[in-house]
Write a protein that holds these residues in place. Structure first.
Motif, mmCIF file in Angstrom:
data_model
loop_
_atom_site.group_PDB
_atom_site.id
_atom_site.type_symbol
_atom_site.label_atom_id
_atom_site.label_comp_id
_atom_site.label_asym_id
_atom_site.label_seq_id
_atom_site.Cartn_x
_atom_site.Cartn_y
_atom_site.Cartn_z
ATOM 1 N N ASN A 296 18.601 9.683 4.270
ATOM 2 C CA ASN A 296 17.919 10.778 3.597
ATOM 3 C C ASN A 296 17.541 10.414 2.163
ATOM 4 O O ASN A 296 17.826 11.148 1.216
ATOM 5 N N LYS A 297 16.891 9.230 2.026
ATOM 6 C CA LYS A 297 16.478 8.830 0.685
ATOM 7 C C LYS A 297 15.230 7.970 0.713
ATOM 8 O O LYS A 297 14.960 7.269 1.692
ATOM 9 N N VAL A 298 14.468 8.078 -0.354
ATOM 10 C CA VAL A 298 13.286 7.249 -0.550
ATOM 11 C C VAL A 298 13.772 5.860 -0.919
ATOM 12 O O VAL A 298 14.629 5.704 -1.797
ATOM 13 N N ILE A 299 13.237 4.843 -0.241
ATOM 14 C CA ILE A 299 13.700 3.484 -0.505
ATOM 15 C C ILE A 299 12.643 2.596 -1.139
ATOM 16 O O ILE A 299 12.929 1.466 -1.497
ATOM 17 N N GLY A 300 11.412 3.093 -1.292
ATOM 18 C CA GLY A 300 10.409 2.264 -1.931
ATOM 19 C C GLY A 300 9.059 2.926 -2.068
ATOM 20 O O GLY A 300 8.770 3.946 -1.436
ATOM 21 N N ILE A 301 8.255 2.317 -2.929
ATOM 22 C CA ILE A 301 6.886 2.765 -3.149
ATOM 23 C C ILE A 301 6.049 1.516 -3.376
ATOM 24 O O ILE A 301 6.488 0.583 -4.058
ATOM 25 N N SER A 302 4.876 1.465 -2.759
ATOM 26 C CA SER A 302 4.004 0.308 -2.949
ATOM 27 C C SER A 302 2.550 0.767 -2.950
ATOM 28 O O SER A 302 2.192 1.744 -2.303
ATOM 29 N N SER A 303 1.740 0.046 -3.685
ATOM 30 C CA SER A 303 0.315 0.365 -3.766
ATOM 31 C C SER A 303 -0.487 -0.824 -3.240
ATOM 32 O O SER A 303 -0.045 -1.968 -3.325
ATOM 33 N N PHE A 304 -1.656 -0.531 -2.703
ATOM 34 C CA PHE A 304 -2.495 -1.582 -2.132
ATOM 35 C C PHE A 304 -3.913 -1.059 -1.981
ATOM 36 O O PHE A 304 -4.163 0.134 -2.079
ATOM 37 N N VAL A 305 -4.827 -1.983 -1.710
ATOM 38 C CA VAL A 305 -6.228 -1.620 -1.532
ATOM 39 C C VAL A 305 -6.608 -1.654 -0.052
ATOM 40 O O VAL A 305 -7.326 -0.793 0.427
ATOM 41 N N ALA A 306 -6.114 -2.643 0.671
ATOM 42 C CA ALA A 306 -6.420 -2.788 2.102
ATOM 43 C C ALA A 306 -5.404 -3.733 2.716
ATOM 44 O O ALA A 306 -4.510 -4.214 2.027
ATOM 45 N N GLY A 307 -5.547 -3.990 4.008
ATOM 46 C CA GLY A 307 -4.698 -4.978 4.658
ATOM 47 C C GLY A 307 -3.807 -4.390 5.727
ATOM 48 O O GLY A 307 -4.020 -3.284 6.224
ATOM 49 N N LYS A 308 -2.773 -5.170 6.091
ATOM 50 C CA LYS A 308 -1.896 -4.794 7.201
ATOM 51 C C LYS A 308 -1.150 -3.490 6.951
ATOM 52 O O LYS A 308 -0.870 -2.750 7.885
ATOM 53 N N THR A 309 -0.824 -3.206 5.709
ATOM 54 C CA THR A 309 -0.114 -1.957 5.423
ATOM 55 C C THR A 309 -0.987 -0.765 5.791
ATOM 56 O O THR A 309 -0.519 0.190 6.403
ATOM 57 N N LEU A 310 -2.247 -0.830 5.457
ATOM 58 C CA LEU A 310 -3.167 0.255 5.797
ATOM 59 C C LEU A 310 -3.401 0.320 7.307
ATOM 60 O O LEU A 310 -3.544 1.411 7.876
ATOM 61 N N ASP A 311 -3.394 -0.835 7.966
ATOM 62 C CA ASP A 311 -3.593 -0.876 9.416
ATOM 63 C C ASP A 311 -2.518 -0.087 10.170
ATOM 64 O O ASP A 311 -2.761 0.396 11.271
ATOM 65 N N ARG A 312 -1.332 0.037 9.576
ATOM 66 C CA ARG A 312 -0.231 0.783 10.215
ATOM 67 C C ARG A 312 -0.657 2.221 10.537
ATOM 68 O O ARG A 312 -0.165 2.831 11.475
ATOM 69 N N TYR A 313 -1.583 2.782 9.786
ATOM 70 C CA TYR A 313 -2.000 4.180 9.950
ATOM 71 C C TYR A 313 -3.220 4.330 10.866
ATOM 72 O O TYR A 313 -3.717 5.434 11.056
ATOM 73 N N SER A 314 -3.670 3.246 11.420
ATOM 74 C CA SER A 314 -4.816 3.272 12.304
ATOM 75 C C SER A 314 -4.387 3.652 13.723
ATOM 76 O O SER A 314 -3.315 3.315 14.180
ATOM 77 N N ASN A 315 -5.231 4.356 14.438
ATOM 78 C CA ASN A 315 -4.964 4.708 15.827
ATOM 79 C C ASN A 315 -5.492 3.649 16.791
ATOM 80 O O ASN A 315 -5.430 3.817 17.997
ATOM 81 N N VAL A 316 -6.027 2.568 16.228
ATOM 82 C CA VAL A 316 -6.573 1.504 17.056
ATOM 83 C C VAL A 316 -5.412 0.693 17.649
ATOM 84 O O VAL A 316 -4.512 0.296 16.924
ATOM 85 N N PRO A 317 -5.433 0.457 18.968
ATOM 86 C CA PRO A 317 -4.335 -0.316 19.579
ATOM 87 C C PRO A 317 -4.274 -1.730 18.997
ATOM 88 O O PRO A 317 -5.306 -2.342 18.701
ATOM 89 N N LYS A 318 -3.055 -2.231 18.854
ATOM 90 C CA LYS A 318 -2.861 -3.575 18.323
ATOM 91 C C LYS A 318 -3.208 -4.592 19.407
ATOM 92 O O LYS A 318 -2.885 -4.420 20.564
ATOM 93 N N THR A 319 -3.883 -5.664 19.012
ATOM 94 C CA THR A 319 -4.227 -6.726 19.944
ATOM 95 C C THR A 319 -3.389 -7.950 19.652
ATOM 96 O O THR A 319 -2.913 -8.137 18.537
ATOM 97 N N ILE A 320 -3.239 -8.758 20.646
ATOM 98 C CA ILE A 320 -2.430 -9.986 20.485
ATOM 99 C C ILE A 320 -3.266 -11.084 19.920
ATOM 100 O O ILE A 320 -4.381 -11.237 20.066
#
Length: 78
Positions: free
Chosen positions: A54-78
């Protein structure tokens, strides 16, 4: 405010700016971790939260990349 100005703030000030000026976008759960995405006009901010502790463990900022991809509904490809 740009990403570089945001990044030089203290952690407390980054949370303050984020929660007063950021626009909540979405959350993603991965096991016991929760990730919340916010838009800050010209960049993104992600807050990492540990549900069991029950605690916040981090904060990060970014412009694009894999972190943003986490929020996409597009299925991951191999």
């Amino acid at each position: 405010m740009g990403i570089y100005d945001f990044n030089i703030l203290s952690e407390h000030d980054r949370y303050d700016i984020l929660f007063t000026k950021g626009q909540f976008v979405d959350t993603v759960s991965e096991g016991h971790l929760r990730y919340a995405l916010y838009s800050m006009s010209y960049f993104w901010v992600e807050v990492q939260y540990h549900a069991l502790e029950n605690k916040v463990i981090g904060i990060s900022s970014f412009v694009a990349g894999k972190t943003l991809d986490r929020y996409s509904n597009v299925p991951k490809t191999i």
